[in-house]
Write a protein that holds these residues in place. Structure first.
Motif, short mmCIF file in Angstrom:
data_model
loop_
_atom_site.label_atom_id
_atom_site.label_comp_id
_atom_site.label_asym_id
_atom_site.label_seq_id
_atom_site.Cartn_x
_atom_site.Cartn_y
_atom_site.Cartn_z
N SER A 269 0.85 -1.20 0.00
CA SER A 269 0.00 0.00 0.00
C SER A 269 0.88 1.24 0.00
N GLY A 271 0.59 5.86 0.00
CA GLY A 271 -0.17 7.10 0.00
C GLY A 271 0.69 8.24 -0.48
N SER A 292 -3.73 6.97 -3.76
CA SER A 292 -3.34 5.80 -2.98
C SER A 292 -3.36 4.58 -3.88
#
Length: 353
Positions: A269, A271, A292
């Motif tokens: 992940s 951001g 994201s």
């Protein structure tokens, strides 16, 4: 949006080797979805990409004023660092500020992310302790926040500790969600880690960049906006604290010279927050932008390639700035004899909702 098409395809010779499926959300400063791929609302464990939100909870607990933490300390609270000497030394100095020792930290030592640091540890037969954890800054920040709230530091990592209830409320509010709209699990470092829709992670980073814009303009801002801007400045002014030598987060923020903030989360992940510019305006935002990414198989190399490709397609910054990340964008796939044996292709299209 297409949930089945791969975002990154790697080839060995002319044969497909791996298909990396992914989800992408691009939002404006209000959280409106501008572009996406896959499932932009995928419920996602943000892992360490949530650290700026957790650092906000530390700020709002009053820990900075009480313990005189500085900007580099704040950057380390947002870090997944390489356990370089500067990271360990700062962790120990932060512990000194709150008058605690490593024994109070509820994280364990582990092999470092950095290969160079790992080789050094092996040569010295060094056994890592809690201060060597890549999440050490977050843990010291949490300890300080617990004390600033008038609570005991004991069991500060417990989901039932008043500190963690405070953290949960701050994270949910920052994501524009009710507290029960965020799910919680236990991270690798032993602290609670949140899961929420992927576009909320983009929203979080857009808010960081928007706060930096607002405070730089000289306008009167709320205490929360001031705190978010403080986190943005800490990460972008001290990128070496957020990751380490040669690491993607560090190189990303150095390349864009304060205009972009970014943070990795384990298992694929990421951001990104982008300050307002003519390009964010052309993309449909009247201010800052956030995006994201979640790679389904957790492959970090594919994640970095994808983040760089999105920056390219959105035309963020200059070609020279984006070129500084070329080793992550299109890494050479070579074997032990230095022969190039493969390549990657990007098979996704960002779509308007």
């Amino acid at each position: 949006m297409n949930n089945n098409k791969a975002a990154v395809v790697t080839y060995r010779g002319g044969s497909v080797e791996n298909l990396h499926h992914a989800n992408v959300a691009v939002v404006d400063a209000s959280g409106k979805l501008l572009y996406g791929f896959g499932n932009p609302q995928r419920m996602t464990l943000a892992r360490s990409a949530a650290k700026p939100a957790q650092a906000l909870a530390v700020l709002e607990a009053g820990a900075f004023e009480r313990f005189d933490f500085d900007e580099a300390d704040l950057a380390l609270m947002c870090a997944s660092h390489s356990s370089e000497p500067r990271h360990i030394e700062r962790t120990l100095a932060m512990l000194g500020k709150i008058d605690l020792t490593e024994s109070s930290m509820r994280c364990g030592g582990h092999p470092p992310i950095s290969d160079a640091v790992y080789k050094d540890w092996i040569k010295r037969d060094f056994t890592p302790t809690a201060a060597c954890s890549n999440c050490s800054g977050k843990h010291v920040g949490m300890l300080g926040a617990a004390l600033a709230l008038g609570q005991t530091a004991e069991n500060y990592e417990s989901p039932d500790h008043p500190l963690q209830r405070h953290v949960k409320a701050v994270v949910a509010d920052l994501c524009d969600l009710p507290v029960d709209g965020v799910e919680w699990a236990t991270d690798g470092c032993n602290l609670p880690t949140p899961a929420f829709p992927l576009d909320r992670l983009a929203r979080m980073y857009a808010r960081l960049a928007s706060a930096a814009d607002l405070t730089a303009s000289g306008e009167i801002a709320s205490e929360r906006t001031e705190a978010l801007a403080k986190i943005y400045r800490a990460m972008t002014r001290h990128p070496e604290m957020v990751a380490g030598e040669g690491r993607f987060c560090t190189e990303l923020m150095k390349a864009f010279d304060g205009d972009v903030v970014g943070k990795l989360g384990a298992d694929g992940s990421y951001g990104i927050g982008i300050r307002a510019s003519e390009q964010t305006l052309r993309l449909g935002s009247d201010g800052a932008l956030g995006f994201s990414v979640k790679v389904e198989d957790g492959n970090i190399e594919a994640l970095y390639m994808l983040v760089c490709e999105i920056l390219e397609r959105l035309q963020i910054g200059t070609s020279q700035q984006r070129g500084l990340l070329s080793a992550f964008h299109r890494p050479k796939m070579i074997n032990t004899m230095k022969r190039e044996i493969g390549h990657a292709e990007f098979s996704f299209e960002l779509q308007k909702p």
